[in-house]
Design a protein around this motif. Structure first.
Motif, mmCIF file in Angstrom:
data_model
loop_
_atom_site.group_PDB
_atom_site.id
_atom_site.type_symbol
_atom_site.label_atom_id
_atom_site.label_comp_id
_atom_site.label_asym_id
_atom_site.label_seq_id
_atom_site.Cartn_x
_atom_site.Cartn_y
_atom_site.Cartn_z
ATOM 1 N N ASN A 145 0.745 -1.071 -0.063
ATOM 2 C CA ASN A 145 -0.133 -0.121 -0.182
ATOM 3 C C ASN A 145 0.838 1.285 0.048
ATOM 4 O OD1 ASN A 145 -2.391 -1.527 0.057
ATOM 5 N ND2 ASN A 145 -2.582 -1.396 2.333
ATOM 6 N N SER A 146 2.128 1.121 0.573
ATOM 7 C CA SER A 146 2.942 2.155 0.501
ATOM 8 C C SER A 146 3.896 2.302 -0.526
ATOM 9 C CB SER A 146 3.590 2.256 2.069
ATOM 10 O OG SER A 146 2.774 2.407 2.968
ATOM 11 N N TYR A 147 3.907 1.611 -1.418
ATOM 12 C CA TYR A 147 4.938 1.398 -2.679
ATOM 13 C C TYR A 147 4.601 2.776 -3.404
ATOM 14 C CZ TYR A 147 7.706 -0.312 -6.333
ATOM 15 O OH TYR A 147 8.795 -0.499 -7.218
ATOM 16 N N ILE A 148 3.580 3.170 -3.742
ATOM 17 C CA ILE A 148 3.212 4.575 -4.390
ATOM 18 C C ILE A 148 3.982 5.681 -3.641
ATOM 19 C CG2 ILE A 148 1.567 6.194 -5.202
ATOM 20 C CD1 ILE A 148 -0.571 3.949 -4.901
ATOM 21 N N ASP A 149 3.786 5.785 -2.428
ATOM 22 C CA ASP A 149 4.535 6.870 -1.777
ATOM 23 C C ASP A 149 6.129 6.713 -1.928
ATOM 24 O OD1 ASP A 149 2.292 8.070 -0.025
ATOM 25 O OD2 ASP A 149 1.873 5.843 -0.028
ATOM 26 N N TYR A 150 6.404 5.483 -1.633
ATOM 27 C CA TYR A 150 8.084 5.161 -1.785
ATOM 28 C C TYR A 150 8.667 5.920 -3.426
ATOM 29 C CZ TYR A 150 12.107 2.488 -2.886
ATOM 30 O OH TYR A 150 13.479 2.006 -3.026
ATOM 31 N N LEU A 151 7.698 5.391 -4.173
ATOM 32 C CA LEU A 151 8.064 5.968 -5.746
ATOM 33 C C LEU A 151 7.975 7.566 -5.863
ATOM 34 C CD1 LEU A 151 6.673 3.193 -8.286
ATOM 35 C CD2 LEU A 151 9.077 3.526 -7.193
ATOM 36 N N SER A 152 7.023 8.119 -5.019
ATOM 37 C CA SER A 152 6.665 9.449 -5.040
ATOM 38 C C SER A 152 7.995 10.068 -4.435
ATOM 39 C CB SER A 152 5.534 9.575 -4.433
ATOM 40 O OG SER A 152 4.379 9.141 -4.642
ATOM 41 N N LEU A 153 8.828 9.643 -3.751
ATOM 42 C CA LEU A 153 9.715 10.255 -3.326
ATOM 43 C C LEU A 153 10.952 10.161 -4.296
ATOM 44 C CD1 LEU A 153 9.798 9.201 0.609
ATOM 45 C CD2 LEU A 153 9.315 11.390 -0.544
ATOM 46 N N LEU A 154 11.120 8.780 -4.695
ATOM 47 C CA LEU A 154 12.209 8.450 -5.633
ATOM 48 C C LEU A 154 11.937 9.027 -7.262
ATOM 49 C CD1 LEU A 154 13.163 4.817 -4.938
ATOM 50 C CD2 LEU A 154 14.486 6.932 -4.195
ATOM 51 N N GLY A 155 10.690 8.971 -7.753
ATOM 52 C CA GLY A 155 10.488 9.149 -8.809
ATOM 53 C C GLY A 155 10.732 7.933 -9.879
ATOM 54 N N ASP A 156 10.639 7.812 -11.196
ATOM 55 C CA ASP A 156 10.504 6.842 -11.923
ATOM 56 C C ASP A 156 10.998 7.085 -13.277
ATOM 57 O OD1 ASP A 156 10.185 4.236 -13.278
ATOM 58 O OD2 ASP A 156 8.021 4.004 -12.736
ATOM 59 N N ASN A 157 12.563 6.868 -13.206
ATOM 60 C CA ASN A 157 13.204 7.001 -14.641
ATOM 61 C C ASN A 157 12.407 6.525 -15.966
ATOM 62 O OD1 ASN A 157 15.028 8.681 -13.319
ATOM 63 N ND2 ASN A 157 16.439 7.047 -13.084
ATOM 64 N N VAL A 158 11.975 5.373 -15.593
ATOM 65 C CA VAL A 158 11.383 4.822 -16.882
ATOM 66 C C VAL A 158 10.172 5.326 -17.567
ATOM 67 C CG1 VAL A 158 9.872 2.490 -17.631
ATOM 68 C CG2 VAL A 158 11.719 2.406 -16.075
ATOM 69 N N ASP A 159 9.418 6.172 -16.556
ATOM 70 C CA ASP A 159 8.059 7.055 -17.024
ATOM 71 C C ASP A 159 8.788 8.423 -16.994
ATOM 72 O OD1 ASP A 159 6.700 4.610 -17.411
ATOM 73 O OD2 ASP A 159 5.534 4.957 -15.538
ATOM 74 N N ASN A 160 9.872 8.799 -16.878
ATOM 75 C CA ASN A 160 10.411 10.261 -16.851
ATOM 76 C C ASN A 160 9.703 11.168 -15.889
ATOM 77 O OD1 ASN A 160 12.119 11.754 -18.282
ATOM 78 N ND2 ASN A 160 10.579 13.017 -19.450
ATOM 79 N N ILE A 161 9.554 10.424 -14.520
ATOM 80 C CA ILE A 161 8.998 10.986 -13.349
ATOM 81 C C ILE A 161 10.192 11.489 -12.681
ATOM 82 C CG2 ILE A 161 7.612 10.904 -11.336
ATOM 83 C CD1 ILE A 161 5.797 8.982 -13.150
ATOM 84 N N GLU A 162 10.346 12.606 -12.255
ATOM 85 C CA GLU A 162 11.582 13.079 -11.468
ATOM 86 C C GLU A 162 11.148 12.798 -9.704
ATOM 87 O OE1 GLU A 162 14.195 17.200 -10.701
ATOM 88 O OE2 GLU A 162 12.695 17.269 -12.089
ATOM 89 N N GLY A 163 12.244 12.500 -9.162
ATOM 90 C CA GLY A 163 12.160 12.281 -7.635
ATOM 91 C C GLY A 163 12.769 13.485 -7.007
ATOM 92 N N ILE A 164 13.091 13.218 -5.634
ATOM 93 C CA ILE A 164 13.722 14.202 -5.102
ATOM 94 C C ILE A 164 15.154 13.997 -5.214
ATOM 95 C CG2 ILE A 164 14.235 15.163 -2.659
ATOM 96 C CD1 ILE A 164 11.396 14.429 -1.887
ATOM 97 N N LYS A 165 15.887 14.825 -5.607
ATOM 98 C CA LYS A 165 17.460 14.839 -5.649
ATOM 99 C C LYS A 165 18.025 14.777 -4.275
ATOM 100 C CE LYS A 165 18.341 16.251 -10.413
ATOM 101 N NZ LYS A 165 16.706 16.475 -10.772
#
Length: 259
Positions: A145-165
């Motif tokens: 359930n928290s995986y979305i939140d984890y990726l929200s911090l990291l971003g997702d290079n595959v989909d060109n979604i930037e995370g927190i540097k």
């Protein structure tokens, strides 16, 4: 025209079907067009090259082959395949809480769907392996359930979604294990170490936007196809249309697998 993509597609299907006696099967395809994610983030998946014409034609041939061999597929304009899966699983689970789903995918976004009744079939060391809710919890030390939140911090290079540097996987996992959601993190952000606090505060808008982008849609209006998803490996492997297609395209190794 070469049919290399279909050859690989059939090999993957057969490797899965031979291991498990599935009673129902649904294949999903991206529907093209645009959706809410492009409106939220214009550069969403912008780095991906357009599908070559040859690959497009193979995909169309694959869909035709699925139809001829009795496998149901779902494709809706402006809808991504992952969202179709999420909506199908969510809606059918509500209808029948006892159903179990195995999702075959290489897309990590679908890990957010893991539950006691939903597994992910993914390649591990070259083999299609069942990855379960318990496997996820053991690996990440928080729930799917928290995986979305984890990726929200990291971003997702595959989909060109930037995370927190400045916040990598280790720190992201620590934060999610402690707070479970990004909303909870921001409620307690002033209690965090200074560097982490500033990084989170500066990128709050990005993180909350990421969560909207990464969250799969579970309420798409779907056609009533559940009963059409009936599947039998024994029947499918002997389908004359399938065997004729393999013979015409000289898929000799596929025919051996079917036997």
């Amino acid at each position: 025209m070469k049919q290399g993509t279909i050859f690989f597609f059939l090999r993957v299907l057969i490797s899965i079907f031979k291991k498990t006696d599935y009673q129902k099967l649904l294949v999903t395809f991206d529907g093209g067009g645009t959706n809410f994610r492009k409106n939220l983030l214009p550069q969403y998946k912008a780095q991906r090259e357009a599908m070559p014409e040859e690959l497009y034609q193979q995909m169309e041939t694959a869909k035709l082959l699925l139809e001829k061999t009795g496998i149901t597929y779902l494709q809706l304009e402006n809808q991504e395949a992952d969202d179709l899966i999420a909506s199908f699983v969510n809606q059918k689970t509500k209808d029948n809480p006892g159903l179990t789903f195995d999702i075959f995918t290489r897309d990590k976004d679908l890990l957010q769907l893991l539950s006691q009744n939903v597994n992910i079939l993914k390649y591990i060391n070259g083999k299609a392996t069942l990855y379960t809710y318990d496997n996820f919890c053991q690996e990440y030390k928080f729930t799917p359930n928290s995986y979305i939140d984890y990726l929200s911090l990291l971003g997702d290079n595959v989909d060109n979604i930037e995370g927190i540097k400045g916040i990598g996987p280790v720190n992201a996992k620590k934060l999610i294990r402690q707070f479970q959601t990004v909303e909870n993190i921001y409620q307690k952000v002033n209690d965090l170490p200074e560097i982490t606090r500033h990084l989170l505060i500066d990128q709050a808008k990005l993180v909350l936007s990421n969560k909207k982008l990464i969250s799969l849609v579970i309420n798409i209006s779907l056609p009533d196809i559940y009963e059409k998803c009936k599947f039998s490996w024994e029947k499918w492997k002997n389908n004359p249309e399938l065997r004729q297609f393999c013979q015409e395209n000289k898929f000799h190794s596929i025919l051996k697998l079917l036997d």
